[in-house]
Design an enzyme around this catalytic site. Structure first.
Site, PDB file in Angstrom:
ATOM      1  N   SER A   9       0.845  -1.200   0.000  1.00  0.00           N
ATOM      2  CA  SER A   9       0.000   0.000   0.000  1.00  0.00           C
ATOM      3  C   SER A   9       0.874   1.241   0.000  1.00  0.00           C
ATOM      4  O   SER A   9       1.670   1.463   0.914  1.00  0.00           O
ATOM      5  CB  SER A   9      -0.900   0.009   1.237  1.00  0.00           C
ATOM      6  OG  SER A   9      -1.403   1.317   1.424  1.00  0.00           O
ATOM      7  N   HIS A  34      -1.276  -1.159  -4.274  1.00  0.00           N
ATOM      8  CA  HIS A  34      -2.545  -0.787  -3.654  1.00  0.00           C
ATOM      9  C   HIS A  34      -2.533   0.723  -3.409  1.00  0.00           C
ATOM     10  O   HIS A  34      -1.626   1.241  -2.753  1.00  0.00           O
ATOM     11  CB  HIS A  34      -2.687  -1.561  -2.347  1.00  0.00           C
ATOM     12  CG  HIS A  34      -3.977  -1.379  -1.640  1.00  0.00           C
ATOM     13  ND1 HIS A  34      -5.135  -2.062  -1.980  1.00  0.00           N
ATOM     14  CD2 HIS A  34      -4.307  -0.593  -0.586  1.00  0.00           C
ATOM     15  CE1 HIS A  34      -6.111  -1.704  -1.170  1.00  0.00           C
ATOM     16  NE2 HIS A  34      -5.645  -0.811  -0.307  1.00  0.00           N
ATOM     17  N   MET A  69     -12.131   4.762  -0.634  1.00  0.00           N
ATOM     18  CA  MET A  69     -12.773   4.976   0.676  1.00  0.00           C
ATOM     19  C   MET A  69     -13.380   6.365   0.646  1.00  0.00           C
ATOM     20  O   MET A  69     -12.913   7.294   1.314  1.00  0.00           O
ATOM     21  CB  MET A  69     -11.721   4.837   1.792  1.00  0.00           C
ATOM     22  CG  MET A  69     -11.268   3.402   1.996  1.00  0.00           C
ATOM     23  SD  MET A  69      -9.689   3.287   2.864  1.00  0.00           S
ATOM     24  CE  MET A  69      -8.580   3.530   1.487  1.00  0.00           C
ATOM     25  N   MET A 138     -11.641  -5.628   5.074  1.00  0.00           N
ATOM     26  CA  MET A 138     -10.810  -4.774   5.932  1.00  0.00           C
ATOM     27  C   MET A 138     -10.563  -5.474   7.265  1.00  0.00           C
ATOM     28  O   MET A 138     -11.505  -5.950   7.908  1.00  0.00           O
ATOM     29  CB  MET A 138     -11.500  -3.425   6.200  1.00  0.00           C
ATOM     30  CG  MET A 138     -11.603  -2.493   5.002  1.00  0.00           C
ATOM     31  SD  MET A 138     -10.056  -2.128   4.165  1.00  0.00           S
ATOM     32  CE  MET A 138      -9.063  -1.411   5.483  1.00  0.00           C
ATOM     33  N   GLY A 143      -8.732   4.134   7.184  1.00  0.00           N
ATOM     34  CA  GLY A 143      -8.407   5.544   7.421  1.00  0.00           C
ATOM     35  C   GLY A 143      -6.917   5.796   7.579  1.00  0.00           C
ATOM     36  O   GLY A 143      -6.427   6.837   7.170  1.00  0.00           O
ATOM     37  N   GLY A 145      -2.722   3.931   7.982  1.00  0.00           N
ATOM     38  CA  GLY A 145      -1.823   2.783   7.985  1.00  0.00           C
ATOM     39  C   GLY A 145      -1.351   2.513   9.412  1.00  0.00           C
ATOM     40  O   GLY A 145      -1.562   3.319  10.321  1.00  0.00           O
ATOM     41  N   GLY A 146      -0.740   1.361   9.600  1.00  0.00           N
ATOM     42  CA  GLY A 146      -0.092   1.064  10.878  1.00  0.00           C
ATOM     43  C   GLY A 146      -1.021   0.734  12.035  1.00  0.00           C
ATOM     44  O   GLY A 146      -0.616   0.805  13.190  1.00  0.00           O
ATOM     45  N   GLY A 177      -5.021  -4.282   6.172  1.00  0.00           N
ATOM     46  CA  GLY A 177      -4.932  -3.682   7.505  1.00  0.00           C
ATOM     47  C   GLY A 177      -4.207  -4.579   8.485  1.00  0.00           C
ATOM     48  O   GLY A 177      -4.681  -5.682   8.801  1.00  0.00           O
ATOM     49  N   GLY A 178      -3.028  -4.141   8.918  1.00  0.00           N
ATOM     50  CA  GLY A 178      -2.280  -4.909   9.916  1.00  0.00           C
ATOM     51  C   GLY A 178      -1.742  -6.228   9.393  1.00  0.00           C
ATOM     52  O   GLY A 178      -1.501  -7.157  10.162  1.00  0.00           O
ATOM     53  N   GLY A 198       1.017  -2.228   4.026  1.00  0.00           N
ATOM     54  CA  GLY A 198       1.571  -0.872   3.966  1.00  0.00           C
ATOM     55  C   GLY A 198       2.830  -0.767   4.785  1.00  0.00           C
ATOM     56  O   GLY A 198       3.950  -0.867   4.277  1.00  0.00           O
ATOM     57  N   SER A 199       2.652  -0.620   6.096  1.00  0.00           N
ATOM     58  CA  SER A 199       3.817  -0.415   6.963  1.00  0.00           C
ATOM     59  C   SER A 199       4.757  -1.622   6.982  1.00  0.00           C
ATOM     60  O   SER A 199       5.968  -1.458   7.117  1.00  0.00           O
ATOM     61  CB  SER A 199       3.371  -0.043   8.377  1.00  0.00           C
ATOM     62  OG  SER A 199       2.300  -0.847   8.788  1.00  0.00           O
TER      63      SER A 199
HETATM   64  C1  DX5 Z   1      -6.190   1.636   5.635  1.00  0.00           C
HETATM   65  C2  DX5 Z   1      -5.811   1.372   4.209  1.00  0.00           C
HETATM   66  C3  DX5 Z   1      -4.719   0.401   4.091  1.00  0.00           C
HETATM   67  C4  DX5 Z   1      -3.440   0.787   4.776  1.00  0.00           C
HETATM   68  C5  DX5 Z   1      -2.854  -0.489   5.346  1.00  0.00           C
HETATM   69  O1  DX5 Z   1      -7.344   2.362   5.692  1.00  0.00           O
HETATM   70  O2  DX5 Z   1      -6.917   0.891   3.470  1.00  0.00           O
HETATM   71  O3  DX5 Z   1      -4.482  -0.012   2.744  1.00  0.00           O
HETATM   72  O4  DX5 Z   1      -2.482   1.402   3.966  1.00  0.00           O
HETATM   73  O5  DX5 Z   1      -1.748  -0.182   6.113  1.00  0.00           O
HETATM   74  P1  DX5 Z   1      -1.070  -1.242   7.074  1.00  0.00           P
HETATM   75  O6  DX5 Z   1      -0.627  -2.402   6.230  1.00  0.00           O
HETATM   76  O7  DX5 Z   1       0.090  -0.474   7.665  1.00  0.00           O
HETATM   77  O8  DX5 Z   1      -2.081  -1.627   8.106  1.00  0.00           O
HETATM   78 ZN    ZN Z   2      -6.480  -0.021   1.454  1.00  0.00          ZN
END
Ligand code: DX5
Ligand code: ZN
Length: 222
Positions: A9, A34, A69, A138, A143, A145-146, A177-178, A198-199
């Protein structure tokens, strides 16, 4: 064994160097990119729109997975298709005419996804699952990351995988997410095949190693 696809992401990337970040994950073995689109209404954050997606499009050949979103997502589907999206997901919670929105995405040549928040039930997909190519489950409230993975959602992934098998439809399950090497074995065992991270990818100095760690966590523990 089912093929797992990793979708880093971009939300956790360095926004001042998006082109380099995209090339880095492409070299490192990412399967998709993403892109998180947030409007400050459906979710309490603002991120990128079609102009940024279009600018990124020129920087990589990886497929683009746009996660909308936003309120009134149907109004913006055309703009994201024009910007080069290959997959587009809309949230069921904010789209009252879901089948119509999915049809628009498919007619534009992209894969159509239904995204659902952690508290939205698997059964709510029942009348629309035939109209989509993937379900984005989800595993945090969208909303940011992390955030911390919400573990009870794993049971819901299992129910959705069962619904897909019973209907005999070709629908992928994407999780977001996570997701990292400790949560990956849980979601993959439940039926997820597209992992957004993401993170866990951009938060590491070596993105190739970070993605390998996620992939290896599946073969080691499942
Ligand atoms: C959150 C986003 C995710 C986010 C995930 O609302 O939809 O795509 O970037 O981030 P991580 O992997 O750090 O939870
Ligand atoms: Zn996402």
């Amino acid at each position: 064994m089912t093929k797992i696809r990793i979708a880093p992401s971009l939300l956790s990337a360095d926004f001042s160097r998006l082109g380099e970040e995209l090339r880095d994950i492409e070299r490192g073995g990412a399967d998709l990119v993403h892109l998180d689109v947030m409007d400050g209404h459906f979710v309490p954050n603002l991120t990128i729109g079609p102009a940024v997606v279009k600018a990124c499009r020129a920087q990589t050949s990886l497929p683009f997975d746009c996660h909308l979103m936003i309120a009134h997502p149907q109004q913006y589907i055309g703009a994201f298709l024009d910007a080069g999206a290959n997959m587009i997901s809309v949230h069921q919670e904010t789209e009252p005419h879901l089948q119509r929105a999915l049809r628009l995405i498919r007619d534009g040549g992209a894969k159509a996804g239904i995204a659902i928040n952690p508290a939205t039930a698997a059964e709510s997909l029942s009348a629309a699952i035939e109209f989509c190519d993937f379900v984005l489950v989800m595993t945090v409230n969208p909303g940011f990351g992390g955030q911390k993975f919400i573990e009870p959602v794993v049971g819901k992934i299992r129910l959705i995988a069962q619904m897909i098998r019973e209907r005999g439809v070709a629908v992928d399950i994407e999780v977001d997410g996570g997701i990292d090497r400790s949560t990956t074995p849980l979601v993959v065992a439940a039926g997820a095949t597209i992992l957004v991270a993401g993170s866990a990818v951009f938060g590491q100095p070596d993105r190739k190693m970070a993605m390998e760690a996620i992939r290896n966590s599946v073969s080691v523990r499942v």
